[in-house]
Design an enzyme around this catalytic site. Sequence first.
Site, PDB file in Angstrom:
ATOM      1  N   SER A 781      28.463  -2.479   9.900  1.00 52.07           N
ATOM      2  CA  SER A 781      28.719  -2.096   8.831  1.00 52.07           C
ATOM      3  C   SER A 781      29.320  -0.593   8.793  1.00 52.07           C
ATOM      4  O   SER A 781      30.380  -0.482   9.375  1.00 52.07           O
ATOM      5  CB  SER A 781      27.396  -2.414   7.702  1.00 52.07           C
ATOM      6  OG  SER A 781      27.637  -1.875   6.308  1.00 52.07           O
ATOM      7  N   ASP A 855      32.203 -12.050   2.770  1.00 53.42           N
ATOM      8  CA  ASP A 855      31.308 -10.632   2.613  1.00 53.42           C
ATOM      9  C   ASP A 855      31.249 -10.150   1.075  1.00 53.42           C
ATOM     10  O   ASP A 855      32.353  -9.854   0.423  1.00 53.42           O
ATOM     11  CB  ASP A 855      32.059  -9.499   3.519  1.00 53.42           C
ATOM     12  CG  ASP A 855      30.911  -8.365   3.954  1.00 53.42           C
ATOM     13  OD1 ASP A 855      30.304  -7.858   2.756  1.00 53.42           O
ATOM     14  OD2 ASP A 855      31.148  -7.862   5.174  1.00 53.42           O
ATOM     15  N   HIS A 889      27.704 -10.410   4.446  1.00 51.91           N
ATOM     16  CA  HIS A 889      27.337  -9.359   5.278  1.00 51.91           C
ATOM     17  C   HIS A 889      26.719  -9.343   6.381  1.00 51.91           C
ATOM     18  O   HIS A 889      26.982  -8.879   7.530  1.00 51.91           O
ATOM     19  CB  HIS A 889      27.238  -8.059   4.169  1.00 51.91           C
ATOM     20  CG  HIS A 889      27.262  -6.638   4.947  1.00 51.91           C
ATOM     21  ND1 HIS A 889      28.748  -6.211   4.977  1.00 51.91           N
ATOM     22  CD2 HIS A 889      26.458  -5.580   5.048  1.00 51.91           C
ATOM     23  CE1 HIS A 889      28.390  -4.862   5.648  1.00 51.91           C
ATOM     24  NE2 HIS A 889      27.437  -4.752   5.522  1.00 51.91           N
TER      25      HIS A 889
END
Length: 965
Positions: A781, A855, A889
């Site tokens: 991330s 995601d 994610h």
Amino acid sequence: MRLHKVYHRFPSFSFTIHNQNHNLFFSPHRFSLSPPSSVSLIPCKFPKFPNFRHFRSVVSGEPLNSTMSRLQSIVPVEAVAGENVAAVGFNGSASKSQYEDDLAASAGYQLPPSEIRDIVDAPPLPALSISPQRDKVLFLKRRSLPPLIDIAKPEEKLGGIRVDVKSNTRSRMSFYTGIGIHQLTSDGTLGPEKEVLGLPAGARINFVSWATDGRHLAFTVRVDEDDGGNSKLQIWVANVETGQAKPLFLSADIYVNAVFDNFVWVDASTLLVCTIPSSRGDPPKKPLVPPGPKIQSNEQKNTIQLRTFQDLLKDEYDEDLFDYYATSQLVLASLNGTMKPFGSPAVYTSLDPSPDEKYIMISSIHRPYSYLVPCGRFPKKVDLWTADGKFVRQLCDLPLAENIPIVHNSVRQGMRSINWRADRPSTIYWVETQDGGDAKVEVSPRDIVYTQTAEASDGEAPDVLHKLDLRYGGISWCDDSLALVYESWYKTRRLKTWVISPGSKDVSPRILFDRSFEDVYSDPGSPMSRRTSYGTYVIAKIRKEEDDATYLLLNGNGATPEGNIPFLDLLDITTGNKERIWHSDKEKYYESVVALMSDHIEGDIFVNQLKLLTSKESKTENTQYYIQSWPDKKPLQITNFPHPYPQLASLQKEMIRYERSDGVQLTATLYLPPGYDHSKDGPLPCLVWSYPGEFKTKEAAGQVRGSPNEFASIGSTSPLLWLARGFAVLSGPTIPIIGEGDKEANDSYVEQLVASAEAAVQEVIRRGVAHPNKIAVGGHSYGAFMTANLLAHAPHLFCCGVARSGAYNRTLTPFGFQNEDRTLWEVTNTYIEMSPFMSANKIKRPILLVHGEEDNNSGTLTMQSERFYTALKGHGALCRLVILPYESHGYSARESIMHVLWETDRWLQKHCVSNTSEINADIGSLKKEDSAENAESKVISATGGGVAEMEEPENGGSSLRRSFL
């Protein structure tokens, strides 16, 4: 369920102690199980003083399209590479044949080497839950990583959430496989397990909840279609004494709607359940011909700035689907089998009984919906009902909130944080902003806290409890003479704690603590709580035999320059004097106070009556739990969990400190493989894994967080897995981005990022544990964003990088990201300079990009990696893009996780372990003016030009598209 609405039903110590192997929950509350790769958090009444980072709720999943055709078989890498897959020593010499044909081998899902695979596949330890009376412990049994077929179920993306259409719940919901009940005896030992019986074969258990009297458990059960079920959730109830379970409803056709709330204990024998309406019928069908164009208009010239939300409603059909799956019929059901409808069908989002069990506060959302914001900002009603189903009055009906400013501390207008006082039978409290919800508006007071009894009539004015000049941050209740009110302000990092007397207007509020929440060294800890006769939890008042003073128990992390040393302090609430009555063993172990076990329903607790649940661990010993009783404080161990990965039991861990070039003190945790001897084995290939953080001061950025004695918890995608492959791992080196005074941190993001990374690399080289040519960098991330920037702006430091689920082009998140609340148009240069996409032409080091195809995280759209890969490839960079079907994610499925580990290991072996670049080993001697360009040219020269070695995914990446905070 709203976080602020569950506090009073959970004890102050309700939270999850989480690692890959076991979770510990405290009751009474409900909980489900998150995927092993994510962190679970159960909200609590008295959390540690607020942490004001931005947290995002990630609930993800993907639509099912020809599922079985896309679930490719797992091929062990050994089948391709031969038997030398594990032949990596401390000097990092992997067999060349291992990855020679890796691109051809990657047509399907792969398995990493057995050293990694065995750790990830180790059976998880159970989660624990302690009864309200502190006399029983549940062992909630779990399975290992789910198969891909589980996350490939049909789903709908509606209003910012993802719905499993088969189960009528949120997507990606994991589950427990069984429940064991243990008696907690007076001598601190656990009795033999009593298994919950009567469940159907293949039962998947969620939302386990204790009745307030601790005599029954309620939970949902679903059975997958492959096991003869229909996947929808049903309520079951188990007798805690016998362990026998049975369905709550006599009819087998009543199912739970768990899209939002699901059920709640109204009293010890009655539950209020969100059910799927029996008359619902089939889902709406999408029109073959659209009714018209999709139009959005701003002809009123409103200024609405929004973050990059995903999974929003798109049209009227989506609105109908949202109503279809989210609408519930409330049903009041008794353990004796009786039931009756409660109210009319609606999109109910939370159910909140009053402490005296006479009323229920019910929240719902309704049309008009929005295509711009997620469902949390839809119009919202909060109504008050009696516990037997009679409507009392409406507390509020809030309009659609599309225009909440993006600046920190901005909030919704109107009543918010509506809740019950935990110390009163049925008194409501809430907060209303005085600045229109806009943090840029200067006004005093900024927030006002109000209270009102449930019996108040319509139109009756509420009482003002407290006025705040910062933003409201919560209340810890005790009684009419004592409560603690928190307020904070992000821009200044200020946190204030007020002492108030809720029952006396003659007693003026006073400040107890006024500090920076960034300053962990000054954190005084959080008050511990006790259970009330209502079953709620309030601040525990403590007494001493020798005086009449009133004390609170402050439970703190105890951050120090040597690491965290948890403590328990007695605070005289009148004088402010503190006495330390317990602290962790700081030499070898990391111990912490988990819960107050003294079960005093009425009256104060004396110090010599204290009974605590504590945890204890070390660098090499996994967490165990103990009961400690005063005055002797002798710990009695109640768990004996086996080591989760004995092959790494003797790993070496050290918390190290070093300095950045501008004088900022930095820390990191250095891990070395079991048996490593520097004098014999020399420097190792090294993996640096981190995540940048923002700070207001250098002093706060330089403070030590964490403990050198904490157990090394290894998750399914943890960088520590590469200890088993002979790597040194530098975990979490602090990457502070500091904006002091009027300066904003991101205005010098790249410079501070590079300086922090350079200091970390210099330190591991100085120590002789890392080979200067074999240092890789990685992150997930925002850590992936960091990784790409470091390869672009500091190529002299790293030989390659691994970037998972990142955002690389900040112009695609134009209204803010992370803690940046200025827009692209306000600080265009900052957005451009921070974006590694704009520096794709500078990246000459090999970079592996991994991203979930679905995601759902704000800003990290899958196309971020796809477009970044295209930019890199367009400049001849050595890069590889791996898109994981159905993953969000964070990655969930075993096939996906194993493949990510295989890809990462293959990348590290090929571009780190086998790296032969002639980089100047003395990093400190590299001149700033030529460190980037000269180092790049040396690498290209040493590798034969770089471009000649570039590898492309098969079919330009299309087969891979079909093929973590």
